[in-house]
Design a protein around this motif. Structure first.
Motif, PDB file in Angstrom:
ATOM      1  N   MET A   1      38.391  51.478  30.521  1.00 18.32           N
ATOM      2  CA  MET A   1      38.800  50.105  31.552  1.00 18.32           C
ATOM      3  C   MET A   1      38.844  48.610  30.608  1.00 18.32           C
ATOM      4  SD  MET A   1      37.015  50.553  35.047  1.00 18.32           S
ATOM      5  CE  MET A   1      35.728  49.064  35.598  1.00 18.32           C
ATOM      6  N   HIS A   2      39.489  47.885  31.635  1.00 19.47           N
ATOM      7  CA  HIS A   2      39.814  46.513  31.362  1.00 19.47           C
ATOM      8  C   HIS A   2      38.924  45.627  31.757  1.00 19.47           C
ATOM      9  CE1 HIS A   2      43.079  47.294  27.984  1.00 19.47           C
ATOM     10  NE2 HIS A   2      43.545  48.240  29.509  1.00 19.47           N
ATOM     11  N   ALA A   3      38.453  44.525  30.744  1.00 17.99           N
ATOM     12  CA  ALA A   3      37.986  44.116  31.592  1.00 17.99           C
ATOM     13  C   ALA A   3      38.917  42.656  31.949  1.00 17.99           C
ATOM     14  CB  ALA A   3      36.564  42.958  30.435  1.00 17.99           C
ATOM     15  N   VAL A   4      38.309  42.171  33.430  1.00 17.01           N
ATOM     16  CA  VAL A   4      38.822  40.886  33.964  1.00 17.01           C
ATOM     17  C   VAL A   4      38.526  39.936  33.102  1.00 17.01           C
ATOM     18  CG1 VAL A   4      39.483  40.129  36.141  1.00 17.01           C
ATOM     19  CG2 VAL A   4      39.417  42.389  35.639  1.00 17.01           C
ATOM     20  N   PRO A   5      39.058  38.833  32.738  1.00 19.75           N
ATOM     21  CA  PRO A   5      38.898  37.569  32.273  1.00 19.75           C
ATOM     22  C   PRO A   5      37.911  36.916  33.336  1.00 19.75           C
ATOM     23  CG  PRO A   5      40.886  37.611  31.809  1.00 19.75           C
ATOM     24  CD  PRO A   5      40.908  39.388  32.607  1.00 19.75           C
ATOM     25  N   GLU A   6      36.988  35.949  33.402  1.00 20.34           N
ATOM     26  CA  GLU A   6      36.336  35.305  34.143  1.00 20.34           C
ATOM     27  C   GLU A   6      37.374  33.684  34.812  1.00 20.34           C
ATOM     28  OE1 GLU A   6      34.015  34.037  37.029  1.00 20.34           O
ATOM     29  OE2 GLU A   6      34.078  35.689  36.290  1.00 20.34           O
ATOM     30  N   VAL A   7      37.700  33.739  35.898  1.00 23.13           N
ATOM     31  CA  VAL A   7      38.526  32.622  35.893  1.00 23.13           C
ATOM     32  C   VAL A   7      37.619  31.398  35.835  1.00 23.13           C
ATOM     33  CG1 VAL A   7      40.470  31.954  37.714  1.00 23.13           C
ATOM     34  CG2 VAL A   7      40.271  33.669  37.091  1.00 23.13           C
ATOM     35  N   PRO A   8      37.660  30.964  35.394  1.00 22.77           N
ATOM     36  CA  PRO A   8      36.701  29.207  35.719  1.00 22.77           C
ATOM     37  C   PRO A   8      36.449  28.333  36.872  1.00 22.77           C
ATOM     38  CG  PRO A   8      38.751  28.799  33.939  1.00 22.77           C
ATOM     39  CD  PRO A   8      38.379  29.548  34.797  1.00 22.77           C
ATOM     40  N   CYS A   9      36.103  28.285  37.755  1.00 25.03           N
ATOM     41  CA  CYS A   9      35.405  27.401  38.849  1.00 25.03           C
ATOM     42  C   CYS A   9      36.084  25.896  38.405  1.00 25.03           C
ATOM     43  CB  CYS A   9      34.186  27.863  39.198  1.00 25.03           C
ATOM     44  SG  CYS A   9      33.571  27.566  40.804  1.00 25.03           S
ATOM     45  N   VAL A  10      36.598  25.304  39.512  1.00 28.11           N
ATOM     46  CA  VAL A  10      37.684  24.408  38.984  1.00 28.11           C
ATOM     47  C   VAL A  10      36.974  23.242  40.935  1.00 28.11           C
ATOM     48  CG1 VAL A  10      39.891  22.217  39.010  1.00 28.11           C
ATOM     49  CG2 VAL A  10      38.904  24.437  38.165  1.00 28.11           C
ATOM     50  N   ARG A  11      36.384  21.488  40.551  1.00 23.88           N
ATOM     51  CA  ARG A  11      36.033  21.210  41.367  1.00 23.88           C
ATOM     52  C   ARG A  11      37.809  20.714  42.726  1.00 23.88           C
ATOM     53  NH1 ARG A  11      31.483  18.767  43.718  1.00 23.88           N
ATOM     54  NH2 ARG A  11      30.809  20.487  42.613  1.00 23.88           N
ATOM     55  N   ALA A  12      37.624  20.439  43.451  1.00 24.22           N
ATOM     56  CA  ALA A  12      39.334  20.729  44.059  1.00 24.22           C
ATOM     57  C   ALA A  12      38.631  19.241  45.452  1.00 24.22           C
ATOM     58  CB  ALA A  12      40.320  21.804  43.995  1.00 24.22           C
ATOM     59  N   LEU A  68      35.850  21.290  46.985  1.00 22.31           N
ATOM     60  CA  LEU A  68      35.967  22.405  47.096  1.00 22.31           C
ATOM     61  C   LEU A  68      35.588  23.357  45.327  1.00 22.31           C
ATOM     62  CD1 LEU A  68      38.707  23.485  48.722  1.00 22.31           C
ATOM     63  CD2 LEU A  68      36.267  23.935  50.407  1.00 22.31           C
ATOM     64  N   ASP A  69      34.782  24.411  44.708  1.00 26.65           N
ATOM     65  CA  ASP A  69      34.361  25.341  44.190  1.00 26.65           C
ATOM     66  C   ASP A  69      35.563  25.962  44.030  1.00 26.65           C
ATOM     67  OD1 ASP A  69      32.783  22.862  42.565  1.00 26.65           O
ATOM     68  OD2 ASP A  69      31.318  24.325  42.397  1.00 26.65           O
ATOM     69  N   THR A  70      36.537  26.375  43.165  1.00 29.35           N
ATOM     70  CA  THR A  70      37.006  27.068  43.246  1.00 29.35           C
ATOM     71  C   THR A  70      38.372  27.625  42.234  1.00 29.35           C
ATOM     72  OG1 THR A  70      38.828  27.899  44.669  1.00 29.35           O
ATOM     73  CG2 THR A  70      39.988  25.756  43.646  1.00 29.35           C
ATOM     74  N   GLN A  71      38.441  28.911  41.937  1.00 32.57           N
ATOM     75  CA  GLN A  71      38.754  29.414  40.841  1.00 32.57           C
ATOM     76  C   GLN A  71      40.901  29.604  41.215  1.00 32.57           C
ATOM     77  OE1 GLN A  71      36.403  33.095  41.404  1.00 32.57           O
ATOM     78  NE2 GLN A  71      35.307  32.786  38.955  1.00 32.57           N
ATOM     79  N   LEU A  72      40.821  29.514  42.451  1.00 39.17           N
ATOM     80  CA  LEU A  72      42.530  29.618  43.198  1.00 39.17           C
ATOM     81  C   LEU A  72      43.187  28.345  42.191  1.00 39.17           C
ATOM     82  CD1 LEU A  72      42.036  29.705  46.930  1.00 39.17           C
ATOM     83  CD2 LEU A  72      42.605  31.612  45.365  1.00 39.17           C
ATOM     84  N   SER A  73      44.383  28.996  41.724  1.00 34.81           N
ATOM     85  CA  SER A  73      44.891  27.758  40.555  1.00 34.81           C
ATOM     86  C   SER A  73      45.664  26.712  41.647  1.00 34.81           C
ATOM     87  CB  SER A  73      45.994  28.903  40.215  1.00 34.81           C
ATOM     88  OG  SER A  73      47.502  29.524  41.574  1.00 34.81           O
ATOM     89  N   PRO A  74      45.763  25.533  41.540  1.00 38.71           N
ATOM     90  CA  PRO A  74      46.248  24.528  42.034  1.00 38.71           C
ATOM     91  C   PRO A  74      47.513  25.428  43.483  1.00 38.71           C
ATOM     92  CG  PRO A  74      46.495  23.978  39.987  1.00 38.71           C
ATOM     93  CD  PRO A  74      45.743  25.462  40.495  1.00 38.71           C
ATOM     94  N   LEU A  75      48.392  25.622  43.014  1.00 38.24           N
ATOM     95  CA  LEU A  75      49.619  26.141  43.745  1.00 38.24           C
ATOM     96  C   LEU A  75      48.889  27.514  44.589  1.00 38.24           C
ATOM     97  CD1 LEU A  75      52.259  26.090  40.937  1.00 38.24           C
ATOM     98  CD2 LEU A  75      52.050  25.002  43.601  1.00 38.24           C
ATOM     99  N   ASP A  76      48.247  28.363  44.585  1.00 36.10           N
ATOM    100  CA  ASP A  76      47.620  29.143  45.047  1.00 36.10           C
ATOM    101  C   ASP A  76      46.853  28.746  46.273  1.00 36.10           C
ATOM    102  OD1 ASP A  76      48.465  31.332  43.782  1.00 36.10           O
ATOM    103  OD2 ASP A  76      47.074  31.817  42.555  1.00 36.10           O
ATOM    104  N   LEU A  77      45.741  27.474  46.040  1.00 37.90           N
ATOM    105  CA  LEU A  77      45.390  26.757  46.766  1.00 37.90           C
ATOM    106  C   LEU A  77      46.201  26.360  47.444  1.00 37.90           C
ATOM    107  CD1 LEU A  77      42.474  25.308  48.228  1.00 37.90           C
ATOM    108  CD2 LEU A  77      42.424  24.386  45.872  1.00 37.90           C
TER     109      LEU A  77
END
Length: 159
Positions: A1-12, A68-77
């Motif tokens: 099983m592969h570890a999913v990399p943690e996506v950093p949280c960004v303030r938007a 917002l604190d988000t792990q979504l990319s800018p385009l996903d947000l």
């Protein structure tokens, strides 16, 4: 099983506005909806403000800014924001038309993006009291006195 990399949280920061229908209720509902976005948490919301339309006609706007604190990319947000606009009945018959809900991505961490679909930081945010005053309320470090002085002549009222 592969570890999913943690996506950093960004303030938007997201600007909210509406000037059709029950604009105050629409902005309030959208603030609640922002906190329900995937991998996103609403961490601050400004007061509501009333402002005259800028480069547009129609009734006064009700505005706010959310952090917002988000792990979504800018385009996903952006995709999520546009989905919320559509769910609120947003139509785009012409540029700067009156709207049931407008959600603008102002800042996404320190990202600098210039793409056809998205420009971050928002290119006109520093020209608009209805963005700067609510942003200064929740993130004073993001707005300086000179920026506020530059928009001091624009009609805006805290509700």
């Amino acid at each position: 099983m592969h570890a999913v990399p943690e996506v950093p949280c960004v303030r938007a920061y997201v600007a909210l506005g509406a000037n059709l229908g029950d604009a105050q209720a629409a902005v309030g509902r959208a603030l609640a909806d922002l906190g329900g976005l995937p991998r996103t948490r609403l961490v601050a919301r400004s007061s509501l403000y009333r402002s005259a339309p800028v480069d547009a006609g129609g009734p006064d706007f009700v505005n706010a800014v959310a952090a917002l604190d988000t792990q979504l990319s800018p385009l996903d947000l952006l995709d999520e924001l546009q989905r919320l606009e559509l769910e609120a009945g947003r139509e785009r018959p012409y540029r700067n038309a009156p709207r049931t809900l407008d959600l603008d991505l102002l800042l996404h961490g320190d990202a600098r993006i210039a793409e056809p679909r998205l420009v971050v930081p928002h290119p006109r945010m520093h020209e608009r009291a209805f963005v700067l005053l609510p942003l200064a309320e929740i993130a004073p470090e993001r707005v300086d006195a000179a920026q506020l002085a530059a928009v001091a002549g624009q009609a805006i009222q805290r509700l």
